[in-house]
Scaffold this active site. Structure first.
Site, PDB file in Angstrom:
ATOM      1  N   ASP A   1      -6.765  -4.131  -5.588  1.00  0.00           N
ATOM      2  CA  ASP A   1      -6.106  -2.701  -5.109  1.00  0.00           C
ATOM      3  C   ASP A   1      -4.718  -2.470  -5.652  1.00  0.00           C
ATOM      4  OD1 ASP A   1      -7.842  -4.685  -3.434  1.00  0.00           O
ATOM      5  OD2 ASP A   1      -8.076  -3.066  -1.755  1.00  0.00           O
TER       6      ASP A   1
ATOM      7  N   ASP B   1       0.830  -1.219   0.119  1.00  0.00           N
ATOM      8  CA  ASP B   1       0.095  -0.057   0.174  1.00  0.00           C
ATOM      9  C   ASP B   1       0.749   1.370  -0.073  1.00  0.00           C
ATOM     10  OD1 ASP B   1      -2.527  -0.981  -0.082  1.00  0.00           O
ATOM     11  OD2 ASP B   1      -2.563  -1.631   2.015  1.00  0.00           O
TER      12      ASP B   1
HETATM   13  N1  GLY Z   1      -7.351  -1.374   0.031  1.00  0.00           N
HETATM   14  C1  GLY Z   1      -8.215  -1.876   0.770  1.00  0.00           C
HETATM   15  C2  GLY Z   1      -9.550  -1.508   0.357  1.00  0.00           C
HETATM   16  O1  GLY Z   1     -10.076  -0.999  -0.371  1.00  0.00           O
HETATM   17  O2  GLY Z   1     -10.465  -1.385   1.428  1.00  0.00           O
END
Ligand code: GLY
Length: 427
Positions: free
Chosen positions: A203, A145
């Site tokens: 994601d 992330d």
């Molecule tokens: N990246 C985690 C979400 O979209 O909740």
């Protein structure tokens, strides 16, 4: 006198006709959205002052029967994955657990966009303050992330207030991100927790913009090449024939697929709303950076899927496209905001761009209505209401989310750029 009267009447008629032909567009909704955002961002910075905390959402609880209905499952099948939310926290502002929380970049990023939208230097000063808080994230290697965390904060600093310290922080982060790339598998590893061998979630497409930037900045193609390989492997394995996305694909060490499943969607075969949003946004970025039409064509297929499967009149999707179509099913404003932002960019690329522009505009008007836009000083200072973080984990259900706010503001900015209007034009 009579002549003058006739002249005046003709002029009035001409003016009336001209006004009728080119009606002035009503941007009241847009001004309302930006004003609400400025109020809420200022309110929040004043409330949290020098606490060193980053707002994330509002703590919510859940009712077990409701979760069973949403998931179409017996509690025994999911109760172990539920978070325990202390009752006294419910309704309180939830902060990022630390600067290493995946959402830590969105509050600084929203301050940058509020500054960009309004030109008010108050937000720039605050954006600098909160962006600087994330500086140690450049040393972090424990998640994929990093793009969310650093590109939404430092990446916007680089655009709006560049200085010599910003590019090295972003490049160091990009180096840590590509350190998670496995060339045999052809992907960047998402998470270090869980029982998966090598989990990759959709994601992760959102972290690629940081890598594209790093190649532009350094002139070294290695970051971009890794981003492209990741996007191609994901294209091969993450999607069903209808272009809907699995949430998670885990790989064996030889690059074969270990499992395909969900973590935040209704079930493994469902279409989790935010997952589809990450997909359309990610492949639009890939097209912007490579001009490879494979990515644009695919983003259009995802867009068409979203437009076909949405069940709500206001286009703010239910938290999962396969969730029960019932009044109690929560929506996900964050997914809508991400889709709006992506579609506005797509509208400049696709042959049939107007349809994406119109869809995004409709989403933005919905989000700027009283149904989703918070009243000044309410909603714990967040801009939008009614997002869903992770329903199967009993977490952040029908609540504001800092990333809903971030992508809403980004979309407003993109909208205004495409329309050629600025805040001072909005009366
Ligand atoms: N990246 C985690 C979400 O979209 O909740």
């Amino acid at each position: 006198m009579k002549k003058n009267l006739i002249l005046c009447a003709s002029l009035a008629l001409l003016t009336f006709a001209a006004c009728k032909q080119t009606p002035k567009e009503d941007y009241g909704w847009l001004k309302k959205g930006i004003d609400a955002a400025s109020y809420q961002m200022k309110f929040t910075t004043e409330e949290i002052a020098d606490s060193g905390k980053l707002p994330r959402s509002i703590w919510t609880g859940y009712d077990m029967d409701f979760l069973c209905r949403q998931l179409d499952k017996d509690p025994a099948m999911f109760k172990d994955s539920l978070r325990i939310i202390p009752t006294q926290k419910i309704g309180q502002r939830r902060f990022c657990s630390s600067i290493h929380d995946w959402t830590s970049g969105f509050f600084p990023g929203s301050l940058w966009y509020t500054y960009e939208l309004t030109g008010d230097s108050y937000y720039k000063d605050q954006a600098i303050k909160y962006t600087n808080m994330l500086n140690p994230v450049k040393n972090y290697k424990g998640t994929h992330d990093l793009g969310f965390m650093m590109y939404c904060s430092y990446g916007n600093a680089e655009r709006l207030a560049p200085n010599d310290t910003v590019p090295p922080a972003l490049i160091q982060t990009a180096d840590n991100l590509i350190g998670r790339f496995n060339p045999t598998i052809g992907c960047i590893r998402s998470w270090d927790f869980g029982t998966w061998n090598f989990p990759v979630i959709i994601d992760n497409m959102m972290n690629l913009d940081l890598l594209f930037y790093a190649s532009r900045q350094t002139g070294d193609p290695k970051y971009k090449n890794i981003a492209i390989t990741h996007a191609n492997t994901t294209l091969k394995n993450h999607f069903r024939p209808d272009a809907s996305s699995y949430h998670l694909v885990s790989y064996n060490n030889d690059g074969t697929v270990e499992r395909k499943q969900t973590h935040q969607g209704k079930n493994d075969d469902s279409s989790w709303a935010r997952g589809q949003a990450w997909a359309i946004y990610g492949y639009t970025s890939c097209y912007r950076e490579t001009k490879d039409t494979t990515y644009l064509n695919f983003a259009e297929r995802v867009a068409d899927l979203i437009m076909t499967r949405v069940k709500t009149d206001d286009l703010i999707p239910l938290w999962d496209y396969d969730a029960p179509d019932s009044p109690e099913t929560p929506r996900d404003a964050s997914a809508a905001a991400i889709v709006a932002s992506a579609m506005l960019e797509m509208s400049t690329m696709a042959a049939d761009g107007q349809k994406y522009f119109d869809y995004a505009e409709k989403i933005l008007k919905s989000l700027s209505s009283d149904t989703y836009l918070a009243k000044d000083g309410e909603n714990q200072g967040f801009i939008l209401m009614h997002s869903t973080g992770s329903l199967p984990n009993g977490s952040e259900i029908d609540t504001p989310l800092n990333y809903a706010d971030y992508y809403y503001l980004e979309a407003l900015k993109r909208y205004m750029d495409l329309k050629g209007i600025s805040y001072k034009d909005l009366k």
